[in-house]
Design a protein around this motif. Structure first.
Motif, short mmCIF file in Angstrom:
data_model
loop_
_atom_site.label_atom_id
_atom_site.label_comp_id
_atom_site.label_asym_id
_atom_site.label_seq_id
_atom_site.Cartn_x
_atom_site.Cartn_y
_atom_site.Cartn_z
N GLY A 152 65.31 -23.81 36.37
CA GLY A 152 66.66 -24.37 36.37
C GLY A 152 66.79 -25.68 37.10
O GLY A 152 67.87 -26.27 37.13
N GLY A 153 65.71 -26.17 37.72
CA GLY A 153 65.75 -27.44 38.44
C GLY A 153 65.43 -28.62 37.54
O GLY A 153 65.24 -28.48 36.32
N GLY A 154 65.36 -29.81 38.13
CA GLY A 154 65.17 -31.02 37.34
C GLY A 154 63.89 -31.04 36.55
O GLY A 154 63.90 -31.32 35.34
N VAL A 155 62.75 -30.75 37.19
CA VAL A 155 61.49 -30.72 36.47
C VAL A 155 61.45 -29.54 35.52
O VAL A 155 60.98 -29.63 34.38
CB VAL A 155 60.29 -30.66 37.44
N GLY A 156 61.97 -28.40 35.97
CA GLY A 156 61.94 -27.19 35.16
C GLY A 156 62.69 -27.33 33.86
O GLY A 156 62.21 -26.93 32.79
N VAL A 157 63.88 -27.90 33.92
CA VAL A 157 64.68 -28.09 32.71
C VAL A 157 63.95 -28.98 31.72
O VAL A 157 63.93 -28.73 30.52
CB VAL A 157 66.06 -28.68 33.08
N ALA A 158 63.32 -30.04 32.23
CA ALA A 158 62.56 -30.92 31.34
C ALA A 158 61.35 -30.19 30.77
O ALA A 158 61.03 -30.32 29.58
CB ALA A 158 62.11 -32.16 32.11
N ALA A 159 60.66 -29.40 31.60
CA ALA A 159 59.46 -28.70 31.14
C ALA A 159 59.80 -27.67 30.06
O ALA A 159 59.06 -27.52 29.08
CB ALA A 159 58.77 -28.01 32.32
#
Length: 306
Positions: A152-159
């Motif tokens: 749910g974080g910035g990198v996670g959402v992109a990944a």
């Protein structure tokens, strides 16, 4: 004088201050950019505590926060080609980006497409590029199952988005508060907390083919138990633990070519930056606390007035 948000010594939030700094100058191969937006990332507050990338230089104090910016070129240094004053760009600053001006090396700077806002562009050099590098590093075939912690974080959402675009089945670990966000990205949501491995097995029967960790610590250790092949275990958060478990850190390319690639994906709609909160430079402390305390959904961006 131009404003910048800095930490004056290593430690906690008490070391932070909004200060006046001289406008920087461009050295050889560098650009001075009038910052329009700066992405906020966990690495920002970690650097305040003394963390630095292996092999990376020590920071001079006071040190400006921030590792990704977008803005307009104000000055070009010796030997610079392909960029001119007035160009709209985004990239990784040499020494901080929570500021009205930042210095960027041309090697990690790209032209901002006209169809991409400054705010969205500022989310790409760290968060989206890390996700892009990690998904490529794993090299999974279409149909494989990828577990992403910190989804749910910035990198996670992109990944999650990049993995889904590559045809992967994604299981995203995040808090209950971020369940709707994770599921909106067409991932299976698994709540974080104790007994993680059991919940993943229950929510997504079948093998987990790879783990892209963005949390570290106990979460990384629990996720690793789901794999038989630890070469498919990578992290963007905890180098020491992943090495002990037989995995590897995300191999960052850190090139302008990667920035061009993620920008094209954003313009094409395959990668939505998911900026959920913005703050003016004067409230940089609040922006950083939002990320440091783990409350951020998607990306937090500091917007700098012209």
């Amino acid at each position: 004088m131009p404003k910048a948000y800095v930490f004056t010594r290593y430690g906690g939030p008490e070391t932070e201050a909004l200060v006046d700094l001289d406008r920087p100058s461009a050295g050889p191969g560098q650009l001075v950019v009038a910052v329009r937006a700066a992405g906020v990332n966990p690495v920002d507050w970690k650097q305040r505590t003394g963390y630095r990338r292996p092999g990376g230089p020590a920071r001079e104090l006071p040190a400006v926060f921030g590792n990704e910016v977008s803005g307009v070129v104000e000055e070009t240094g010796e030997g610079v080609t392909g960029f001119a004053v007035g160009d709209e760009v985004f990239g990784n600053p040499v020494a901080g980006g929570y500021a009205q001006y930042a210095v960027l090396p041309v090697t990690t700077t790209a032209h901002k497409p006209a169809g991409l806002s400054f705010t969205d562009a500022a989310t790409l050099p760290v968060a989206a590029a890390t996700a892009y590098d990690g998904v490529r590093q794993l090299g999974l075939p279409s149909g494989a199952t990828l577990l992403i912690t910190g989804a749910g974080g910035g990198v996670g959402v992109a990944a999650v988005q990049l993995a889904r675009a590559a045809g992967l089945r994604v299981v995203g670990v995040a808090s209950e508060a971020k369940k709707d966000l994770v599921e909106s990205l067409s991932a299976v949501h698994v709540p974080s907390g104790p007994e993680l491995a059991e919940r993943v097995r229950a929510a997504a029967p079948g093998d987990v083919d790879a783990v892209f960790d963005l949390v570290g610590g106990e979460v990384l250790e629990a996720a690793a138990t789901l794999l038989t092949d630890r070469t498919k275990l990578i992290t963007g958060a905890d180098r020491e633990t992943v090495a002990r478990l037989g995995g590897a850190p995300v191999a960052r390319a850190r090139t302008a070519a990667v920035l061009d690639a993620v920008a094209a994906l954003a313009v094409g709609g395959e990668l939505k930056p998911y900026v959920t909160r913005t703050f003016p430079l004067e409230l940089a402390a609040e922006a950083l606390r939002t990320v440091e305390e783990g409350h951020a959904r998607g990306k937090v961006v500091i917007e700098v007035a012209e």
